[in-house]
Design an enzyme around this catalytic site. Structure first.
Site, mmCIF file in Angstrom:
data_model
loop_
_atom_site.group_PDB
_atom_site.id
_atom_site.type_symbol
_atom_site.label_atom_id
_atom_site.label_comp_id
_atom_site.label_asym_id
_atom_site.label_seq_id
_atom_site.Cartn_x
_atom_site.Cartn_y
_atom_site.Cartn_z
ATOM 1 N N CYS A 175 -3.038 0.485 13.027
ATOM 2 C CA CYS A 175 -2.252 -0.710 12.753
ATOM 3 C C CYS A 175 -1.888 -0.830 11.274
ATOM 4 O O CYS A 175 -2.498 -0.220 10.404
ATOM 5 C CB CYS A 175 -3.003 -1.961 13.204
ATOM 6 S SG CYS A 175 -4.460 -2.334 12.187
ATOM 7 N N CYS A 176 -0.866 -1.643 11.036
ATOM 8 C CA CYS A 176 -0.529 -2.139 9.703
ATOM 9 C C CYS A 176 0.001 -3.557 9.919
ATOM 10 O O CYS A 176 -0.282 -4.160 10.955
ATOM 11 C CB CYS A 176 0.473 -1.228 8.993
ATOM 12 S SG CYS A 176 2.030 -0.989 9.859
ATOM 13 N N ALA A 177 0.751 -4.107 8.979
ATOM 14 C CA ALA A 177 1.193 -5.491 9.126
ATOM 15 C C ALA A 177 2.095 -5.685 10.338
ATOM 16 O O ALA A 177 1.930 -6.629 11.116
ATOM 17 C CB ALA A 177 1.912 -5.951 7.859
#
Length: 452
Positions: free
Chosen positions: A390-392
């Protein structure tokens, strides 16, 4: 086998105290003297709100006000770590240097006098007036030191009741600067800001101090983003000082954007103070709170109609930074976060690894290789090999990490095929030429075998 305890470095602590104590009184007194000379030639300005005149004078609060002197000197002798003593002293020294510089460059005066006090409180007020004058206002050095000492003493107060005693003591000191008529309100948030900045700048952990991470990058994308954030900070500062009053609170988001700009120019992802499990240090959370709020809102807006995660390969998920509820609903998968600006929920960190990267900036081939190894390690760590990358937003950094894993551990795939496979699962991904070039370079580079 006995483990030897580190030798108590009391000589080092004493040397720091021998430097800091005289420096405090000399520099503080010099700033007072310079302000007095200016006041003799004309009235110095004051920043005071009308409601402050309703604050009562409470003479006994001089005791918590003075207590900071005792805790200041004692603090240097509590740790057995030379590194921690040096970092703590650096915080105290930085606060002193910045505050005194502000007192000299922007002298302010307390605008109403102190009533008389009797008894022991009166004696302490008399001792205070012997070297202090109604100057040296913003930022309050008293508040800055209280913040630094609060963070320092937390490591020696493991029990809940001890923590509450520490919190109440710090609160009493912060309130006492008002009830002893030593400071106006504006001095408190500015002093707190200085204290938090010192804590942010000098980590007590073995990590390098942020100033030592200063490396100006010539990358056009980073400089462009830094310029945008710096422009926003300048506009907010202009509004704050132009309008005054409540608008002065805009200094906080201005400082927040300024730090983000510095991160893009020179500090890198370290400026966000994110650890390897996705937990952001409290000082960075406080300083960057306005920016973090905007980043959360932005992430929610762009992903509001998208699933939190999609499956690229069996057990390999790509998506945005999950909430605790989304992580639990997914069956508590292992997590790999590439997000420097948004911390993970506390419950999620137990199964997470984080490699903080700046948003909208392509990673290096070495970082991509590390991402791939981190994803693989998390797949091995989870009982059924399930990992959520994941990231933002789940559009670029995490997508690149998934592609890096595919290229490293699915050798039949090339960059074009890995991109098509990832885009099929997440059509919204955004990977420009810089990302694709780094991925291609990583694929040509043998795996170093270094731990993630």
């Amino acid at each position: 086998m006995t483990i030897r305890q580190p030798v108590w470095p009391w000589r080092r602590a004493a040397a720091w105290l021998a430097l800091l104590a005289p420096l405090f009184y000399l520099s503080y007194g010099l700033a007072n003297w310079l302000a007095a000379q200016r006041a003799a030639n004309g009235t110095l300005p004051s920043v005071v709100f009308d409601w402050e005149r309703q604050i009562p004078f409470v003479d006994w609060t001089i005791f918590p006000y003075w207590s900071i002197n005792l805790f200041y000197g004692l603090s240097l002798f509590l740790s057995r770590s030379r590194h921690r003593i040096d970092r703590h002293a650096a915080r105290l020294l930085t606060a002193q240097a910045v505050a005194v510089s502000c007192f000299v460059l922007w002298p302010l005066q307390f605008s109403f006098g102190q009533p008389a006090a009797d008894g022991a409180a009166g004696w302490l007020f008399a001792a205070l007036r012997s070297f202090d004058q109604p100057f040296n206002q913003a930022p309050s050095l008293h508040i800055a030191l209280a913040v630094i000492l609060w963070d320092w003493y937390r490591q020696f107060t493991p029990r809940v009741w001890q923590r509450w005693v520490l919190h109440l003591w710090t609160l009493a000191i912060c309130v006492s600067v008002l009830t002893t008529y030593q400071h106006h309100f504006i001095d408190i948030p500015t002093g707190a800001l200085l204290g938090v900045l010192c804590v942010w700048l000098w980590p007590l952990s073995p990590q390098p101090a942020l100033w030592s991470c200063w490396r100006v990058r010539a990358d056009r994308q980073r400089l462009k983003l830094a310029a945008c954030y710096a422009t926003g900070a300048a506009l907010l500062l202009a509004c704050a000082f132009g309008a005054g009053g409540v608008a002065l609170w805009l200094v906080w988001p201005a400082v927040s954007l300024c730090i983000v700009a510095l991160n893009y120019v020179a500090l890198g992802a370290r400026g966000f103070r994110m650890d390897r499990h996705g937990n952001m240090h409290w000082s960075a959370r406080c300083l960057l709170a306005p920016y973090l709020l905007a980043a959360r809102v932005n992430a929610c807006w762009w992903t509001r109609q998208l699933p939190a995660r999609v499956e690229v390969r069996p057990g390999l998920w790509l998506g945005r930074r999950p909430s605790e509820a989304e992580w639990l609903a997914a069956g508590k998968p292992a997590l790999v976060s590439l997000c420097a600006e948004l911390p993970l929920p506390a419950a999620v960190r137990q199964r997470s690894r984080c490699l903080p990267l700046l948003d909208l900036v392509a990673a290096s081939p070495q970082q991509l290789g590390r991402m791939a190894r981190m994803v693989q390690a998390q797949r091995h760590a989870h009982p059924d090999g399930t990992v959520w990358v994941c990231c933002a937003l789940g559009f670029s950094r995490s997508a690149a990490a998934v592609m890096a894993w595919l290229l490293r551990y699915q050798p039949a795939l090339d960059v074009v095929q890995a991109l098509a496979l990832t885009r099929q699962a997440r059509p919204q991904l955004v990977l420009g030429p810089a990302w694709l070039a780094a991925l291609a370079s990583m694929r040509r580079t043998p795996d170093s075998g270094e731990p993630p």
